[in-house]
Design a protein around this motif. Structure first.
Motif, PDB file in Angstrom:
ATOM      1  N   ASP A  43      60.187 -55.528   3.512  1.00 34.02           N
ATOM      2  CA  ASP A  43      59.073 -54.790   2.978  1.00 34.02           C
ATOM      3  C   ASP A  43      57.712 -55.218   3.303  1.00 34.02           C
ATOM      4  N   GLU A  44      56.646 -54.393   4.241  1.00 38.30           N
ATOM      5  CA  GLU A  44      55.873 -55.202   4.585  1.00 38.30           C
ATOM      6  C   GLU A  44      54.617 -54.597   3.961  1.00 38.30           C
ATOM      7  N   TYR A  45      54.019 -55.475   3.600  1.00 39.01           N
ATOM      8  CA  TYR A  45      52.236 -55.435   2.661  1.00 39.01           C
ATOM      9  C   TYR A  45      51.412 -55.309   3.644  1.00 39.01           C
ATOM     10  N   GLY A  46      50.160 -54.901   3.036  1.00 40.29           N
ATOM     11  CA  GLY A  46      48.710 -54.974   3.898  1.00 40.29           C
ATOM     12  C   GLY A  46      47.810 -54.863   2.122  1.00 40.29           C
ATOM     13  N   HIS A  47      46.942 -55.690   2.232  1.00 35.08           N
ATOM     14  CA  HIS A  47      45.900 -55.018   1.471  1.00 35.08           C
ATOM     15  C   HIS A  47      44.604 -54.861   2.234  1.00 35.08           C
ATOM     16  N   LEU A  48      43.397 -54.294   0.973  1.00 36.27           N
ATOM     17  CA  LEU A  48      42.633 -53.884   2.225  1.00 36.27           C
ATOM     18  C   LEU A  48      41.668 -53.734   1.087  1.00 36.27           C
ATOM     19  N   PHE A  49      40.252 -53.997   1.267  1.00 42.46           N
ATOM     20  CA  PHE A  49      38.711 -53.937  -0.109  1.00 42.46           C
ATOM     21  C   PHE A  49      38.294 -52.810   0.383  1.00 42.46           C
ATOM     22  N   VAL A  50      37.584 -51.572  -0.568  1.00 44.87           N
ATOM     23  CA  VAL A  50      37.720 -50.400   0.206  1.00 44.87           C
ATOM     24  C   VAL A  50      35.954 -50.812  -1.117  1.00 44.87           C
ATOM     25  N   ALA A  51      34.992 -50.300  -0.734  1.00 44.11           N
ATOM     26  CA  ALA A  51      33.927 -50.099  -1.192  1.00 44.11           C
ATOM     27  C   ALA A  51      33.882 -49.311  -2.594  1.00 44.11           C
ATOM     28  N   ASP A  52      33.638 -49.322  -3.617  1.00 48.62           N
ATOM     29  CA  ASP A  52      33.104 -48.245  -4.294  1.00 48.62           C
ATOM     30  C   ASP A  52      32.334 -47.359  -4.040  1.00 48.62           C
ATOM     31  N   GLY A  53      33.060 -46.181  -4.673  1.00 49.71           N
ATOM     32  CA  GLY A  53      32.464 -44.213  -4.218  1.00 49.71           C
ATOM     33  C   GLY A  53      33.508 -44.078  -2.663  1.00 49.71           C
ATOM     34  N   ALA A  54      34.564 -44.874  -1.703  1.00 50.21           N
ATOM     35  CA  ALA A  54      35.175 -44.516  -0.681  1.00 50.21           C
ATOM     36  C   ALA A  54      36.306 -44.188  -1.319  1.00 50.21           C
ATOM     37  N   LEU A  55      36.466 -43.397  -2.673  1.00 52.12           N
ATOM     38  CA  LEU A  55      38.047 -43.262  -2.031  1.00 52.12           C
ATOM     39  C   LEU A  55      38.182 -42.391  -1.837  1.00 52.12           C
ATOM     40  N   GLY A  56      37.071 -41.092  -2.270  1.00 52.57           N
ATOM     41  CA  GLY A  56      37.656 -39.895  -1.070  1.00 52.57           C
ATOM     42  C   GLY A  56      38.037 -39.993   0.244  1.00 52.57           C
ATOM     43  N   LYS A  57      37.350 -40.881   1.345  1.00 51.90           N
ATOM     44  CA  LYS A  57      37.228 -41.422   2.272  1.00 51.90           C
ATOM     45  C   LYS A  57      38.475 -42.207   2.610  1.00 51.90           C
ATOM     46  N   LEU A  58      39.122 -43.170   1.572  1.00 50.04           N
ATOM     47  CA  LEU A  58      40.572 -43.965   1.175  1.00 50.04           C
ATOM     48  C   LEU A  58      41.285 -42.978   1.572  1.00 50.04           C
ATOM     49  N   ASP A  59      41.487 -41.553   0.764  1.00 48.70           N
ATOM     50  CA  ASP A  59      42.455 -40.722   0.630  1.00 48.70           C
ATOM     51  C   ASP A  59      42.757 -39.769   2.142  1.00 48.70           C
ATOM     52  N   GLU A  60      41.214 -39.818   2.715  1.00 48.11           N
ATOM     53  CA  GLU A  60      41.627 -38.936   4.356  1.00 48.11           C
ATOM     54  C   GLU A  60      42.159 -40.210   4.916  1.00 48.11           C
ATOM     55  N   TRP A  61      41.789 -41.058   5.134  1.00 52.00           N
ATOM     56  CA  TRP A  61      41.929 -41.939   5.901  1.00 52.00           C
ATOM     57  C   TRP A  61      43.722 -42.689   5.731  1.00 52.00           C
ATOM     58  N   LEU A  62      44.064 -42.120   4.688  1.00 47.29           N
ATOM     59  CA  LEU A  62      45.727 -42.564   4.339  1.00 47.29           C
ATOM     60  C   LEU A  62      46.890 -41.133   4.401  1.00 47.29           C
ATOM     61  N   GLU A  63      46.433 -40.172   4.800  1.00 43.99           N
ATOM     62  CA  GLU A  63      46.377 -38.640   4.686  1.00 43.99           C
ATOM     63  C   GLU A  63      46.373 -38.089   6.143  1.00 43.99           C
ATOM     64  N   GLY A  64      45.587 -39.693   6.560  1.00 42.99           N
ATOM     65  CA  GLY A  64      44.820 -39.068   8.071  1.00 42.99           C
ATOM     66  C   GLY A  64      46.202 -39.877   9.213  1.00 42.99           C
ATOM     67  N   GLY A  65      47.032 -40.354   8.715  1.00 42.54           N
ATOM     68  CA  GLY A  65      48.532 -40.882   9.308  1.00 42.54           C
ATOM     69  C   GLY A  65      48.479 -42.442   9.826  1.00 42.54           C
ATOM     70  N   SER A  66      47.214 -42.757   9.450  1.00 45.29           N
ATOM     71  CA  SER A  66      47.395 -44.217   9.827  1.00 45.29           C
ATOM     72  C   SER A  66      48.191 -45.059   8.825  1.00 45.29           C
ATOM     73  N   LYS A  67      48.654 -45.885  10.754  1.00 42.26           N
ATOM     74  CA  LYS A  67      50.473 -46.470  10.183  1.00 42.26           C
ATOM     75  C   LYS A  67      50.058 -48.027   9.987  1.00 42.26           C
ATOM     76  N   GLN A  68      48.497 -48.412  10.562  1.00 38.18           N
ATOM     77  CA  GLN A  68      48.278 -49.811  10.922  1.00 38.18           C
ATOM     78  C   GLN A  68      48.128 -50.690   9.035  1.00 38.18           C
ATOM     79  N   PHE A  69      48.703 -51.629   9.452  1.00 32.58           N
ATOM     80  CA  PHE A  69      48.679 -52.358   7.984  1.00 32.58           C
ATOM     81  C   PHE A  69      46.937 -53.266   8.054  1.00 32.58           C
ATOM     82  N   VAL A  70      46.531 -53.840   7.475  1.00 36.01           N
ATOM     83  CA  VAL A  70      44.944 -54.921   7.610  1.00 36.01           C
ATOM     84  C   VAL A  70      45.884 -55.980   7.153  1.00 36.01           C
TER      85      VAL A  70
END
Length: 70
Positions: A43-70
């Motif tokens: 399995d492939e793993y990616g790790h992200l740092f996300v600013a506090d308060g950006a969880l709504g944007k994270l949901d949009e980012w993930l639901e937007g179909g991003s297939k890229q791992f950081v």
């Protein structure tokens, strides 16, 4: 996903907003896993740092179909 602060100095770039996130402030550390159907590939793993308060944007980012791992 874990909400965390660290005792480490420094910062990381929020994968969603592009903001610099001081690691001494609360932020989210997100681990993404992409399963593989092959017995020869792990399995492939990616790790992200996300600013506090950006969880709504994270949901949009993930639901937007991003297939890229950081």
């Amino acid at each position: 996903m874990a909400r965390r602060t660290t005792k480490h100095d420094g910062s990381a770039v929020c994968a969603v907003t592009g903001e610099t996130v001081p690691l001494t402030e609360t932020h989210f550390y997100v681990t993404l896993r992409r399963e593989t159907s092959s017995s020869t590939h792990h399995d492939e793993y990616g790790h992200l740092f996300v600013a506090d308060g950006a969880l709504g944007k994270l949901d949009e980012w993930l639901e937007g179909g991003s297939k890229q791992f950081v």
